[in-house]
Scaffold this active site. Structure first.
Site, mmCIF file in Angstrom:
data_model
loop_
_atom_site.group_PDB
_atom_site.id
_atom_site.type_symbol
_atom_site.label_atom_id
_atom_site.label_comp_id
_atom_site.label_asym_id
_atom_site.label_seq_id
_atom_site.Cartn_x
_atom_site.Cartn_y
_atom_site.Cartn_z
ATOM 1 N N ILE A 68 43.642 -34.965 38.704
ATOM 2 C CA ILE A 68 44.913 -35.361 38.106
ATOM 3 C C ILE A 68 44.876 -36.871 37.957
ATOM 4 C CG2 ILE A 68 46.152 -35.404 40.337
ATOM 5 C CD1 ILE A 68 48.654 -34.459 38.662
ATOM 6 N N ALA A 69 45.278 -37.367 36.817
ATOM 7 C CA ALA A 69 45.237 -38.817 36.575
ATOM 8 C C ALA A 69 46.247 -39.186 35.493
ATOM 9 C CB ALA A 69 43.845 -39.245 36.140
ATOM 10 N N GLU A 102 41.041 -32.019 47.217
ATOM 11 C CA GLU A 102 40.432 -33.086 48.017
ATOM 12 C C GLU A 102 40.942 -34.414 47.506
ATOM 13 O OE1 GLU A 102 36.622 -31.910 46.977
ATOM 14 O OE2 GLU A 102 36.485 -30.416 48.569
ATOM 15 N N ASN A 107 44.120 -42.905 49.445
ATOM 16 C CA ASN A 107 44.843 -42.777 48.168
ATOM 17 C C ASN A 107 46.313 -42.399 48.418
ATOM 18 O OD1 ASN A 107 45.718 -42.302 45.568
ATOM 19 N ND2 ASN A 107 43.867 -41.202 44.950
ATOM 20 N N TYR A 114 51.070 -35.124 46.439
ATOM 21 C CA TYR A 114 50.724 -33.782 46.907
ATOM 22 C C TYR A 114 51.677 -33.317 48.020
ATOM 23 C CZ TYR A 114 46.411 -34.920 44.430
ATOM 24 O OH TYR A 114 45.507 -35.291 43.472
HETATM 25 C C1 LIG Z 1 42.404 -34.002 43.204
HETATM 26 C C2 LIG Z 1 42.438 -35.430 42.693
HETATM 27 O O1 LIG Z 1 42.360 -35.681 41.516
HETATM 28 S S1 LIG Z 1 42.658 -36.690 43.831
HETATM 29 C C3 LIG Z 1 42.832 -38.177 42.834
HETATM 30 C C4 LIG Z 1 44.183 -38.348 42.254
HETATM 31 N N1 LIG Z 1 44.120 -39.233 41.084
HETATM 32 C C5 LIG Z 1 43.947 -40.565 41.188
HETATM 33 O O2 LIG Z 1 43.858 -41.149 42.260
HETATM 34 C C6 LIG Z 1 43.843 -41.313 39.870
HETATM 35 C C7 LIG Z 1 44.586 -42.616 39.924
HETATM 36 N N2 LIG Z 1 46.014 -42.412 40.234
HETATM 37 C C8 LIG Z 1 46.859 -41.889 39.335
HETATM 38 O O3 LIG Z 1 46.468 -41.511 38.222
HETATM 39 C C9 LIG Z 1 48.331 -41.780 39.731
HETATM 40 O O4 LIG Z 1 48.640 -42.798 40.659
HETATM 41 C C10 LIG Z 1 48.742 -40.407 40.339
HETATM 42 C C11 LIG Z 1 48.198 -39.262 39.488
HETATM 43 C C12 LIG Z 1 48.200 -40.251 41.758
HETATM 44 C C13 LIG Z 1 50.292 -40.352 40.390
HETATM 45 O O5 LIG Z 1 50.745 -40.389 39.047
HETATM 46 P P1 LIG Z 1 52.251 -40.839 38.685
HETATM 47 O O6 LIG Z 1 52.536 -40.345 37.309
HETATM 48 O O7 LIG Z 1 52.407 -42.278 38.953
HETATM 49 O O8 LIG Z 1 53.105 -40.021 39.761
HETATM 50 P P2 LIG Z 1 54.643 -39.661 39.620
HETATM 51 O O9 LIG Z 1 55.353 -40.780 38.902
HETATM 52 O O10 LIG Z 1 54.782 -38.287 39.044
HETATM 53 O O11 LIG Z 1 55.083 -39.692 41.136
HETATM 54 C C14 LIG Z 1 54.934 -38.563 41.944
HETATM 55 C C15 LIG Z 1 55.326 -38.893 43.356
HETATM 56 O O12 LIG Z 1 54.356 -39.806 43.909
HETATM 57 C C16 LIG Z 1 55.003 -41.015 44.300
HETATM 58 N N3 LIG Z 1 54.179 -42.142 43.966
HETATM 59 C C17 LIG Z 1 53.621 -42.431 42.767
HETATM 60 N N4 LIG Z 1 52.969 -43.599 42.854
HETATM 61 C C18 LIG Z 1 53.129 -44.031 44.133
HETATM 62 C C19 LIG Z 1 52.673 -45.171 44.845
HETATM 63 N N5 LIG Z 1 51.924 -46.117 44.243
HETATM 64 N N6 LIG Z 1 52.991 -45.283 46.159
HETATM 65 C C20 LIG Z 1 53.740 -44.336 46.779
HETATM 66 N N7 LIG Z 1 54.202 -43.240 46.153
HETATM 67 C C21 LIG Z 1 53.894 -43.092 44.856
HETATM 68 C C22 LIG Z 1 56.289 -41.061 43.508
HETATM 69 O O13 LIG Z 1 57.265 -41.839 44.183
HETATM 70 C C23 LIG Z 1 56.678 -39.607 43.435
HETATM 71 O O14 LIG Z 1 57.251 -39.196 44.646
HETATM 72 P P3 LIG Z 1 58.729 -38.554 44.670
HETATM 73 O O15 LIG Z 1 58.612 -37.309 43.813
HETATM 74 O O16 LIG Z 1 58.935 -38.275 46.103
HETATM 75 O O17 LIG Z 1 59.603 -39.591 44.058
#
Ligand SMILES: CC(=O)SCCNC(=O)CCNC(=O)[C@H](O)C(C)(C)COP(=O)(O)OP(=O)(O)OC[C@H]1O[C@@H](n2cnc3c(N)ncnc32)[C@H](O)[C@@H]1OP(=O)(O)O
Length: 158
Positions: A68-69, A102, A107, A114
């Site tokens: 997911i990204a 995983e 992160n 999650y």
């Molecule tokens: C299985 C895997 O793919 S593991 C790897 C996951 N992917 C990555 O690490 C790629 C880089 N990161 C990303 O692309 C993004 O940061 C993601 C996918 C992890 C989150 O995407 P976003 O669109 O920003 O998340 P979204 O806005 O939907 O927020 C979802 C929840 O996470 C929380 N959240 C998002 N960013 C942050 C942050 N930087 N710090 C703390 N909490 C956060 C939000 O507050 C929200 O929580 P809530 O529902 O309790 O309010």
């Protein structure tokens, strides 16, 4: 809007991979996933741009969130939450017993995401990631129709 990934999205999703992950998936890998019976890829598209994507694999009655990204400039707007919702709905429709994933221990944004969807860290894979080297947390979410015997056996590594 969220929709299934199409062949025309592959280049944009490969670019998203390069931006978001140090160990990124190639165009070829994404292309093979697109035609895999086990994988479901969703994209979040807006104004002709792919802002986020995810992949759910369903195998032997269990789900796995493989990827997911979201593009950095569009984070914290709920896009990943919408992608998670699509994967959870697909998992419920397919009546999976549990979903795993995983994630790098450090992160925090992904772990928060999650946890907000009911996943709990249950095990660690030492040194699983490279570049940089880091442990992976294995997180699980049981679905309501889960068979406890089957899930316990899987968690014990049997
Ligand atoms: C299985 C895997 O793919 S593991 C790897 C996951 N992917 C990555 O690490 C790629 C880089 N990161 C990303 O692309 C993004 O940061 C993601 C996918 C992890 C989150 O995407 P976003 O669109 O920003 O998340 P979204 O806005 O939907 O927020 C979802 C929840 O996470 C929380 N959240 C998002 N960013 C942050 C942050 N930087 N710090 C703390 N909490 C956060 C939000 O507050 C929200 O929580 P809530 O529902 O309790 O309010």
């Amino acid at each position: 809007m969220i929709r299934l990934m199409e062949e025309a999205d592959l280049e944009a999703v490969a670019e998203l991979e390069r931006i978001c992950f140090s160990e990124n998936w190639s165009y070829k890998l994404l292309e093979s996933g697109l035609y895999s019976a086990y994988d479901t890829y969703y994209v979040f598209a807006q104004d002709g741009q792919i802002l986020g994507y995810c992949n759910l694999r369903i195998l032997a009655g269990e789900g796995e969130v493989q990827r997911i990204a979201v593009r950095p400039e569009f984070r914290k707007k709920g896009i990943a939450g919408q992608l998670m919702k699509s994967m959870m709905e697909k998992s419920a429709f397919e009546q999976v017993s549990a979903i795993s994933l995983e994630v790098r221990e450090s992160n925090a944004p992904a772990r928060h995401l999650y946890e907000s969807w009911g996943f709990q860290a249950e095990a660690v894979r030492k040194g699983y990631y490279h570049n940089p080297t880091e442990d992976a947390l294995i997180m699980w979410k049981r679905m309501e129709n889960a068979d406890p015997v089957c899930v316990t056996a899987r968690n014990d590594g049997n």
